[in-house]
Enzyme design. Sequence first.
Site, PDB file in Angstrom:
ATOM      1  N   ARG A   1      -1.277  -2.262 -18.803  1.00 18.05           N
ATOM      2  CA  ARG A   1      -2.452  -1.398 -18.735  1.00 18.05           C
ATOM      3  C   ARG A   1      -2.176  -0.360 -17.645  1.00 18.05           C
ATOM      4  O   ARG A   1      -1.702  -0.692 -16.564  1.00 18.05           O
ATOM      5  CB  ARG A   1      -3.698  -2.215 -18.381  1.00 18.05           C
ATOM      6  CG  ARG A   1      -3.881  -3.433 -19.245  1.00 18.05           C
ATOM      7  CD  ARG A   1      -5.236  -4.025 -19.077  1.00 18.05           C
ATOM      8  NE  ARG A   1      -6.170  -3.254 -19.843  1.00 18.05           N
ATOM      9  CZ  ARG A   1      -6.318  -3.368 -21.165  1.00 18.05           C
ATOM     10  NH1 ARG A   1      -5.607  -4.232 -21.854  1.00 18.05           N
ATOM     11  NH2 ARG A   1      -7.189  -2.622 -21.800  1.00 18.05           N
TER      12      ARG A   1
ATOM     13  N   THR B   1      -2.944   6.394 -22.010  1.00 17.18           N
ATOM     14  CA  THR B   1      -2.823   5.048 -21.479  1.00 17.18           C
ATOM     15  C   THR B   1      -1.417   4.581 -21.833  1.00 17.18           C
ATOM     16  O   THR B   1      -0.732   5.189 -22.665  1.00 17.18           O
ATOM     17  CB  THR B   1      -3.855   4.088 -22.104  1.00 17.18           C
ATOM     18  OG1 THR B   1      -3.814   4.235 -23.518  1.00 17.18           O
ATOM     19  CG2 THR B   1      -5.247   4.349 -21.590  1.00 17.18           C
TER      20      THR B   1
ATOM     21  N   GLU C   1      -0.488   4.776  -0.420  1.00 14.69           N
ATOM     22  CA  GLU C   1      -1.311   5.990  -0.581  1.00 14.69           C
ATOM     23  C   GLU C   1      -0.467   7.235  -0.352  1.00 14.69           C
ATOM     24  O   GLU C   1       0.316   7.297   0.599  1.00 14.69           O
ATOM     25  CB  GLU C   1      -2.480   5.960   0.403  1.00 14.69           C
ATOM     26  CG  GLU C   1      -3.613   5.093  -0.126  1.00 14.69           C
ATOM     27  CD  GLU C   1      -4.656   4.777   0.916  1.00 14.69           C
ATOM     28  OE1 GLU C   1      -4.258   4.532   2.074  1.00 14.69           O
ATOM     29  OE2 GLU C   1      -5.846   4.757   0.575  1.00 14.69           O
TER      30      GLU C   1
ATOM     31  N   ASP D   1      -5.561  13.869 -25.250  1.00 13.40           N
ATOM     32  CA  ASP D   1      -5.568  12.453 -24.865  1.00 13.40           C
ATOM     33  C   ASP D   1      -4.816  11.717 -25.969  1.00 13.40           C
ATOM     34  O   ASP D   1      -5.358  11.452 -27.043  1.00 13.40           O
ATOM     35  CB  ASP D   1      -7.027  11.979 -24.764  1.00 13.40           C
ATOM     36  CG  ASP D   1      -7.127  10.505 -24.376  1.00 13.40           C
ATOM     37  OD1 ASP D   1      -6.103   9.801 -24.440  1.00 13.40           O
ATOM     38  OD2 ASP D   1      -8.242  10.070 -24.034  1.00 13.40           O
TER      39      ASP D   1
ATOM     40  N   LYS E   1      -1.149   0.863 -25.322  1.00 13.51           N
ATOM     41  CA  LYS E   1      -1.488   0.770 -26.750  1.00 13.51           C
ATOM     42  C   LYS E   1      -0.172   0.793 -27.545  1.00 13.51           C
ATOM     43  O   LYS E   1       0.604  -0.136 -27.412  1.00 13.51           O
ATOM     44  CB  LYS E   1      -2.464   1.888 -27.115  1.00 13.51           C
ATOM     45  CG  LYS E   1      -3.793   1.738 -26.333  1.00 13.51           C
ATOM     46  CD  LYS E   1      -4.804   2.778 -26.712  1.00 13.51           C
ATOM     47  CE  LYS E   1      -6.155   2.542 -26.069  1.00 13.51           C
ATOM     48  NZ  LYS E   1      -6.326   3.198 -24.774  1.00 13.51           N
TER      49      LYS E   1
ATOM     50  N   TYR F   1       0.847  -1.193   0.000  1.00 18.91           N
ATOM     51  CA  TYR F   1       0.000   0.000   0.000  1.00 18.91           C
ATOM     52  C   TYR F   1       0.878   1.237   0.000  1.00 18.91           C
ATOM     53  O   TYR F   1       1.837   1.316   0.764  1.00 18.91           O
ATOM     54  CB  TYR F   1      -0.899   0.024   1.246  1.00 18.91           C
ATOM     55  CG  TYR F   1      -2.357  -0.123   0.864  1.00 18.91           C
ATOM     56  CD1 TYR F   1      -2.958   0.819   0.040  1.00 18.91           C
ATOM     57  CD2 TYR F   1      -3.111  -1.201   1.292  1.00 18.91           C
ATOM     58  CE1 TYR F   1      -4.281   0.680  -0.357  1.00 18.91           C
ATOM     59  CE2 TYR F   1      -4.440  -1.351   0.912  1.00 18.91           C
ATOM     60  CZ  TYR F   1      -5.020  -0.402   0.079  1.00 18.91           C
ATOM     61  OH  TYR F   1      -6.317  -0.537  -0.310  1.00 18.91           O
TER      62      TYR F   1
HETATM   63  N1  DSN Z   1     -10.979   0.798 -25.597  1.00 17.93           N
HETATM   64  C1  DSN Z   1      -9.976   1.720 -26.071  1.00 17.93           C
HETATM   65  C2  DSN Z   1      -9.817   1.644 -27.537  1.00 17.93           C
HETATM   66  O1  DSN Z   1      -9.989   0.555 -28.039  1.00 17.93           O
HETATM   67  O2  DSN Z   1      -9.524   2.604 -28.197  1.00 17.93           O
HETATM   68  C3  DSN Z   1     -10.221   3.094 -25.594  1.00 17.93           C
HETATM   69  O3  DSN Z   1     -10.597   3.080 -24.251  1.00 17.93           O
END
Ligand code: DSN
Length: 390
Positions: A231, A222, A48, A196, A225, A46
């Site tokens: 993730r 994120t 925090e 984003d 990708k 933990y």
């Molecule tokens: N689910 C993602 C995508 O496929 O672009 C975005 O959150």
Amino acid sequence: MKDTQIAKFIKDEKARQKKVVNLIASENYVSKDVLEALGSEFTNKYAEGYPCKRYYGGNSIVDKVENLAIARALKLFKLTSDKWHVNTQALSGSPANLAVYVSLLSPGDKVMGMSLAHGGHLTHGHKVSATGKFWTQVPYGLSPKTEMLDYKSLSEIALREKPKMIIAGFTAYPRTVDWKKFRAIADSAGAYLMVDMSHIAGLIAGEEYPSPFPYADIVTTTTHKTLRGPRGALIFVKKDERELDKKIDKAVFPGLQGGPHINQTAAIAVALKEAQAGSFKKYAKQVKKNATALAGELSKLGWRIISGGTDSHLMLVDVWMGGKGIGGGEASDRLEKIGIIVNKNAIPFDTRPPMDPSGIRLGSAAETTRGKKEKDFIKIARQIDKVLRK
Ligand code: DSN
């Protein structure tokens, strides 16, 4: 592993991932090192709070991990700690975006974001997302003629509606975004500019896509990708007299979350280091070449590529073609039967329902990680064509 049921599922999923051709534009395959960090003992801790300001003892090593992840994130995107702050704790993209809303806006404020139907994300103000329930979305879309961003129309909307924040960056827009124009539009409306970059972060890191950092107030991403990490998410905040950095940190913790997932932070740090290597630059270049090859071949075979092509890792294919083809749902099912995994996707100005829209979205990031080149993507295009013909 003693749990034989879960062990079997892991084995099966591993085999499935090996067997299929993965064209999901938002997925990728992480390294063994990323997996190792993610499965490490940091999961037990933990933490925090933030480095050197924790609510629990025993965090001296955790502090080093989080500080290293922050330093690597800054380095990767050529930023310095005097001008940019990084928060590594948001658990994924949607909570990261929500933290931006919570810190910069009051309930009900207007947020100008691309509508979901044209390639925006749910968290860009769509009504089914908390961002659309507690804030007011001013949607924008693409030009019906070019299926690309129309900055003149964006400017008109912004001046008319005076949103408090404008969001640029999309989940299904294949073209290069002019961040500078977005900045000018945000300035004319007196709005914050949030970018984003979730889909294109790896391409930006590999210098294959323009960087939004010279123009944005806040950049979220994120990490799983094109960036090819676990993730997770990062929030980059411009440091200046507005002290947005402090607001963002407070919104993430304690505003929206409790303890960060430090195993995830460690895995993000690993991925950020991997993305600094020369081989990652080559990877990003190949991702784009492969996407161009796939879109080019599909187009040659008679499929309509939305906006006529791609400048990134992804593309939208109109498989319905005004009734001459098949729905996106059926297309995705047919392709899965031969081991090609895609997602059905609305196309701009779609007349079909979201569960069976007119398009499919394809991306090259995952298969490029597995070493595929242009000739392989041309072959994939031919397989897709064969399966989707009526
Ligand atoms: N689910 C993602 C995508 O496929 O672009 C975005 O959150």
